[in-house]
Design a protein around this motif. Structure first.
Motif, PDB file in Angstrom:
ATOM      1  N   GLU A  27       0.823  -1.204   0.000  1.00 36.51           N
ATOM      2  CA  GLU A  27       0.000   0.000   0.000  1.00 36.51           C
ATOM      3  C   GLU A  27       0.866   1.266   0.000  1.00 36.51           C
ATOM      4  OE1 GLU A  27      -3.605   2.005   2.642  1.00 36.51           O
ATOM      5  OE2 GLU A  27      -2.721   0.108   3.275  1.00 36.51           O
ATOM      6  N   LEU A  28       1.926   1.261   0.810  1.00 32.59           N
ATOM      7  CA  LEU A  28       2.810   2.423   0.859  1.00 32.59           C
ATOM      8  C   LEU A  28       3.560   2.585  -0.462  1.00 32.59           C
ATOM      9  CD1 LEU A  28       3.924   4.791   2.446  1.00 32.59           C
ATOM     10  CD2 LEU A  28       5.664   3.261   3.399  1.00 32.59           C
ATOM     11  N   ALA A  29       3.997   1.480  -1.040  1.00 31.39           N
ATOM     12  CA  ALA A  29       4.698   1.539  -2.330  1.00 31.39           C
ATOM     13  C   ALA A  29       3.796   2.173  -3.389  1.00 31.39           C
ATOM     14  CB  ALA A  29       5.122   0.140  -2.760  1.00 31.39           C
ATOM     15  N   LYS A  30       2.541   1.792  -3.396  1.00 31.35           N
ATOM     16  CA  LYS A  30       1.597   2.352  -4.367  1.00 31.35           C
ATOM     17  C   LYS A  30       1.414   3.849  -4.124  1.00 31.35           C
ATOM     18  CE  LYS A  30      -3.015   1.714  -6.273  1.00 31.35           C
ATOM     19  NZ  LYS A  30      -4.268   0.965  -6.192  1.00 31.35           N
ATOM     20  N   ALA A  31       1.277   4.248  -2.862  1.00 32.97           N
ATOM     21  CA  ALA A  31       1.086   5.666  -2.531  1.00 32.97           C
ATOM     22  C   ALA A  31       2.301   6.502  -2.918  1.00 32.97           C
ATOM     23  CB  ALA A  31       0.791   5.816  -1.039  1.00 32.97           C
ATOM     24  N   LEU A  32       3.499   5.904  -2.828  1.00 33.18           N
ATOM     25  CA  LEU A  32       4.731   6.634  -3.120  1.00 33.18           C
ATOM     26  C   LEU A  32       5.169   6.496  -4.577  1.00 33.18           C
ATOM     27  CD1 LEU A  32       6.819   5.687   0.043  1.00 33.18           C
ATOM     28  CD2 LEU A  32       5.569   7.810  -0.384  1.00 33.18           C
ATOM     29  N   GLY A  33       4.578   5.568  -5.293  1.00 31.78           N
ATOM     30  CA  GLY A  33       5.003   5.324  -6.660  1.00 31.78           C
ATOM     31  C   GLY A  33       6.352   4.627  -6.724  1.00 31.78           C
ATOM     32  N   LEU A  34       6.619   3.772  -5.735  1.00 29.24           N
ATOM     33  CA  LEU A  34       7.875   3.030  -5.653  1.00 29.24           C
ATOM     34  C   LEU A  34       7.604   1.540  -5.784  1.00 29.24           C
ATOM     35  CD1 LEU A  34       9.563   4.752  -2.568  1.00 29.24           C
ATOM     36  CD2 LEU A  34      10.096   5.122  -4.976  1.00 29.24           C
ATOM     37  N   HIS A  35       8.659   0.790  -6.049  1.00 26.20           N
ATOM     38  CA  HIS A  35       8.568  -0.666  -6.072  1.00 26.20           C
ATOM     39  C   HIS A  35       8.508  -1.160  -4.627  1.00 26.20           C
ATOM     40  CE1 HIS A  35       9.661  -4.867  -6.768  1.00 26.20           C
ATOM     41  NE2 HIS A  35       9.236  -4.655  -8.016  1.00 26.20           N
ATOM     42  N   GLU A  36       7.834  -2.255  -4.395  1.00 25.13           N
ATOM     43  CA  GLU A  36       7.713  -2.814  -3.041  1.00 25.13           C
ATOM     44  C   GLU A  36       9.072  -3.104  -2.412  1.00 25.13           C
ATOM     45  OE1 GLU A  36       4.816  -6.001  -2.500  1.00 25.13           O
ATOM     46  OE2 GLU A  36       3.838  -5.298  -4.334  1.00 25.13           O
TER      47      GLU A  36
END
Length: 85
Positions: A27-36
């Protein structure tokens, strides 16, 4: 005369903040636009990683926290230095 200096340590508390907000890595990766994997590395770091202001701002926005929630100053044991006479 022996002089001792405190060695500062900045503890990175991302994992604690994520747990408090009940936010998973995906969820945080999606919010930040980063890879998991990038979020996992950030979460598992013990000391503050080298991140810029934009990244810190994005973390705070996604986690609804302040920068001070993510870092904690913990003084380390004194380090003996050279003896002066």
């Amino acid at each position: 005369m022996t002089i001792t200096l405190e060695k500062p340590l900045i503890k990175w508390r991302l994992a604690e903040v994520m747990a408090r907000q009940r936010m998973g890595g995906r969820e945080l990766a999606k919010a930040l636009g980063l890879h998991e994997t990038s979020v996992s590395r950030l979460r598992n770091a013990e000391t503050m990683p080298r991140i810029d202001g934009e990244q810190l701002n994005a973390l705070c926005r996604a986690l609804q926290c302040k920068p001070g929630d993510l870092i904690q100053y913990v003084p380390d044991a004194p380090i003996p230095t050279a003896t002066t006479e």
